[in-house]
Design a protein around this motif. Sequence first.
Motif, mmCIF file in Angstrom:
data_model
loop_
_atom_site.group_PDB
_atom_site.id
_atom_site.type_symbol
_atom_site.label_atom_id
_atom_site.label_comp_id
_atom_site.label_asym_id
_atom_site.label_seq_id
_atom_site.Cartn_x
_atom_site.Cartn_y
_atom_site.Cartn_z
ATOM 1 N N VAL A 462 0.877 -1.265 -0.189
ATOM 2 C CA VAL A 462 -0.065 0.012 0.094
ATOM 3 C C VAL A 462 0.882 1.167 -0.063
ATOM 4 O O VAL A 462 1.825 1.202 0.857
ATOM 5 C CB VAL A 462 -1.035 -0.093 1.327
ATOM 6 N N ARG A 463 0.639 2.247 -1.012
ATOM 7 C CA ARG A 463 1.468 3.336 -0.981
ATOM 8 C C ARG A 463 0.319 4.568 -0.490
ATOM 9 O O ARG A 463 -0.494 4.730 -0.911
ATOM 10 C CB ARG A 463 1.902 3.736 -2.478
ATOM 11 N N ILE A 464 1.002 5.147 0.486
ATOM 12 C CA ILE A 464 0.349 6.332 1.115
ATOM 13 C C ILE A 464 1.197 7.655 0.694
ATOM 14 O O ILE A 464 2.301 7.818 0.552
ATOM 15 C CB ILE A 464 0.074 6.184 2.460
ATOM 16 N N ILE A 465 0.527 9.017 0.685
ATOM 17 C CA ILE A 465 1.309 10.145 0.342
ATOM 18 C C ILE A 465 0.638 10.997 1.622
ATOM 19 O O ILE A 465 -0.442 11.095 2.065
ATOM 20 C CB ILE A 465 1.241 10.495 -0.768
ATOM 21 N N THR A 466 1.534 11.904 2.215
ATOM 22 C CA THR A 466 1.250 12.635 3.119
ATOM 23 C C THR A 466 2.357 14.078 3.170
ATOM 24 O O THR A 466 3.416 13.841 2.959
ATOM 25 C CB THR A 466 1.099 12.122 4.460
ATOM 26 N N ARG A 467 1.917 15.069 3.774
ATOM 27 C CA ARG A 467 2.936 16.281 4.162
ATOM 28 C C ARG A 467 2.998 16.074 5.596
ATOM 29 O O ARG A 467 1.835 16.425 6.492
ATOM 30 C CB ARG A 467 2.313 17.463 3.603
ATOM 31 N N PHE A 468 4.353 16.482 6.030
ATOM 32 C CA PHE A 468 4.692 16.431 7.380
ATOM 33 C C PHE A 468 4.691 18.003 7.890
ATOM 34 O O PHE A 468 5.480 18.522 7.457
ATOM 35 C CB PHE A 468 5.779 15.653 7.940
ATOM 36 N N GLU A 469 3.569 18.507 8.566
ATOM 37 C CA GLU A 469 3.612 20.074 8.957
ATOM 38 C C GLU A 469 3.264 20.297 10.065
ATOM 39 O O GLU A 469 2.893 19.463 11.022
ATOM 40 C CB GLU A 469 2.726 20.545 7.642
ATOM 41 N N ASN A 470 3.488 21.752 10.149
ATOM 42 C CA ASN A 470 3.182 22.592 11.342
ATOM 43 C C ASN A 470 4.128 22.185 12.568
ATOM 44 O O ASN A 470 4.134 23.310 13.471
ATOM 45 C CB ASN A 470 1.769 22.207 12.039
ATOM 46 N N TYR A 471 4.399 21.217 12.968
ATOM 47 C CA TYR A 471 5.187 21.012 14.206
ATOM 48 C C TYR A 471 6.614 20.258 14.041
ATOM 49 O O TYR A 471 6.612 19.301 13.396
ATOM 50 C CB TYR A 471 4.154 20.394 15.310
ATOM 51 N N ALA A 472 7.601 20.735 14.430
ATOM 52 C CA ALA A 472 9.058 20.113 14.199
ATOM 53 C C ALA A 472 9.494 20.194 15.770
ATOM 54 O O ALA A 472 9.409 21.026 16.313
ATOM 55 C CB ALA A 472 10.020 20.973 13.438
ATOM 56 N N ASP A 473 10.541 18.968 15.861
ATOM 57 C CA ASP A 473 11.122 18.880 17.309
ATOM 58 C C ASP A 473 12.080 17.817 16.969
ATOM 59 O O ASP A 473 12.012 16.666 16.870
ATOM 60 C CB ASP A 473 9.877 18.503 18.340
ATOM 61 N N PRO A 474 13.330 18.305 17.095
ATOM 62 C CA PRO A 474 14.558 17.237 16.931
ATOM 63 C C PRO A 474 14.663 16.224 17.744
ATOM 64 O O PRO A 474 15.303 15.229 18.024
ATOM 65 C CB PRO A 474 15.703 18.087 17.017
ATOM 66 N N ALA A 475 13.955 16.497 19.043
ATOM 67 C CA ALA A 475 14.273 15.723 20.260
ATOM 68 C C ALA A 475 13.106 14.745 20.735
ATOM 69 O O ALA A 475 13.546 13.853 21.321
ATOM 70 C CB ALA A 475 14.362 16.443 21.431
ATOM 71 N N SER A 476 12.083 14.969 20.215
ATOM 72 C CA SER A 476 10.688 13.834 20.761
ATOM 73 C C SER A 476 10.444 13.150 19.412
ATOM 74 O O SER A 476 9.645 13.968 18.350
ATOM 75 C CB SER A 476 9.814 14.473 21.083
ATOM 76 N N PRO A 477 10.341 11.848 19.152
ATOM 77 C CA PRO A 477 9.848 11.035 18.145
ATOM 78 C C PRO A 477 8.448 10.888 18.156
ATOM 79 O O PRO A 477 7.766 10.999 19.159
ATOM 80 C CB PRO A 477 10.696 9.774 18.204
ATOM 81 N N TYR A 478 7.714 10.534 17.044
ATOM 82 C CA TYR A 478 6.348 10.256 16.726
ATOM 83 C C TYR A 478 6.619 8.761 16.484
ATOM 84 O O TYR A 478 7.787 8.279 16.017
ATOM 85 C CB TYR A 478 5.885 10.974 15.701
ATOM 86 N N MET A 479 5.600 8.060 16.364
ATOM 87 C CA MET A 479 5.468 6.649 16.266
ATOM 88 C C MET A 479 4.652 6.220 15.018
ATOM 89 O O MET A 479 3.883 7.147 14.537
ATOM 90 C CB MET A 479 4.472 5.863 17.319
ATOM 91 N N PHE A 480 5.458 5.099 14.330
ATOM 92 C CA PHE A 480 4.377 4.733 13.386
ATOM 93 C C PHE A 480 4.364 2.995 13.553
ATOM 94 O O PHE A 480 5.327 2.631 14.114
ATOM 95 C CB PHE A 480 4.822 4.929 11.891
ATOM 96 N N HIS A 481 3.327 2.417 13.387
ATOM 97 C CA HIS A 481 3.194 0.934 13.943
ATOM 98 C C HIS A 481 1.996 0.268 13.409
ATOM 99 O O HIS A 481 1.014 1.106 13.033
ATOM 100 C CB HIS A 481 2.992 1.069 15.711
ATOM 101 N N CYS A 482 2.002 -0.947 13.510
ATOM 102 C CA CYS A 482 0.748 -1.806 13.538
ATOM 103 C C CYS A 482 -0.286 -1.489 14.712
ATOM 104 O O CYS A 482 0.174 -1.467 15.829
ATOM 105 C CB CYS A 482 1.091 -3.162 13.694
ATOM 106 N N HIS A 483 -1.566 -1.154 14.318
ATOM 107 C CA HIS A 483 -2.348 -1.003 15.466
ATOM 108 C C HIS A 483 -3.163 -2.046 15.996
ATOM 109 O O HIS A 483 -4.052 -2.028 16.695
ATOM 110 C CB HIS A 483 -3.647 0.367 14.813
#
Length: 500
Positions: A462-483
């Motif tokens: 599956v291919r998805i497309i998005t723009r990562f916008e509005n908030y940046a922070d070099p110190a805190s990661p976000y997750m991607f995962h199986c739900h």
Amino acid sequence: MHVNRRAFLKSSLASGIAISSPFSYRLADANPALSPFSSPLRLPPLLQGRSEKNTRVFDLTLRQGLSNFLGNVQTATVGINSDFLGPVIRVNRGDNVRLNVSNQLFEPTTLHWHGLNLPAAMDGGPHQIIPPGESWSPEFRILQPASTQWYHSHMIHRTGIQVYYGLAGLFYIDDTDSKALNLPSEYGVDDIPLILQDRSFNRDGSFRYLSSMHDRMSGVMGSVMLVNGTSLPVFKVGRRLTRFRILNGSNARIYNLEFGDKRPFLQIASDGGLLETPARLNSIILAPGERAEILVEFSDRENVMLQHKPLPRRPQTQGGMMGMMQNMMTAGDRPFAVIRFESDRALISSKPQFGQPINQQTWSVEEASKTRQLVLNMQMGMGMMRGGGFTINGRSMDMNRIDARVRLGDVEIWEIINQSPMPHPFHIHDTQFRILDRNGKPPAANEAGLKDTVLVNSRERVRIITRFENYADPASPYMFHCHNLEHEDAGMMGQFIVEA
Ligand code: C2O
Ligand code: CU
Ligand code: CU
């Protein structure tokens, strides 16, 4: 009594495995007088927050409770301002919100705002731990359009059990576009939340969680359906167009929902908000984490079930051990009823006007600065016995490893490839995306809108497309995962950083 309950919860939560017995509860054992589809559907309280200097403030207390899912039998549960589950938090686009989260449980937890575009440090993921007895007060601005989001525990290796016990709730965003559409929006009257969860019980009424190897592989699926924490409920609808906001809040079960009389309905929104083109459907598949808003018409004195029908059989794509597993996964998928609707109130609402077109964000392949591949897989054997074995690009979750760095404002394509014999609902934090294609084919009409979770079936790409916008922070990661929460807890998760 009080002390015992605490001691019990402490031990069951701390061990990671609820006390189990070989017999799981059936509703009839619990209370033979209890007739199915007679308990009125519970509606979570609506929380609009209080206003404090340009900020909408919400107080949320995570606490233990007792619930009666099975007639008179009590089940130890946890909830947010309540015995089980939490309130519907309701905000407007543009609001500054502060959520005061107080952890009165006996173990550390987190509270994650699923589907929200927000600063990583406010996300409530595995790095924002709230120790027992302490509080956490994230604050951020709601920038995204009207939608049905949700919140839940995201404690590392403990998300599955904490959500199963009740740490979850809905989060509604309204905006001027959604209000102008004149959709059914009277909470609890013609705008109804449906949080779908399946649970199993031990003989003593306690929740039965992760009791077998099968549970570890497929994720935990229950034998009793709960809707908003009500087992086998009935809901009395008016003779009018009704909007249901359906959340698959289950740990692992994928629903294929239809009405008993196969009546058509209109899907008006997916995870990220209203669809540009509502989709007329007779059934809908919802994987864990996914939401759908649907409109259904009821006429007078009707009686209709919402039910699950077995998922469409997929061709067996693998031989040997993996093929056998693939068969095993679908073997127990039988039809069952979820909730009964009775229309007996002579209420008539004005028909919604779908005058204004909704224009949601969209991105073209040409804008993308890169394509990332994410290969989902599982290792059989010892790894899984120890509660691990689920991987993305060959690696299990490591809180000290950053798997991807994204530049703020970049459009990216993520190609999710499922090489395992099971389906995986893939979720990305902080952003809503569009599905470009599934095995090269464009998405169905009801999957063409904004999404944050997409079901990737075995052997699908599956291919998805998005723009990562509005908030940046070099110190805190976000997750991607199986739900699938047992897969997530067993390692099928990674971390990304959005950098300015
Ligand atoms: Cu619904 Cu990472 O979460
Ligand atoms: Cu999330
Ligand atoms: Cu999975």
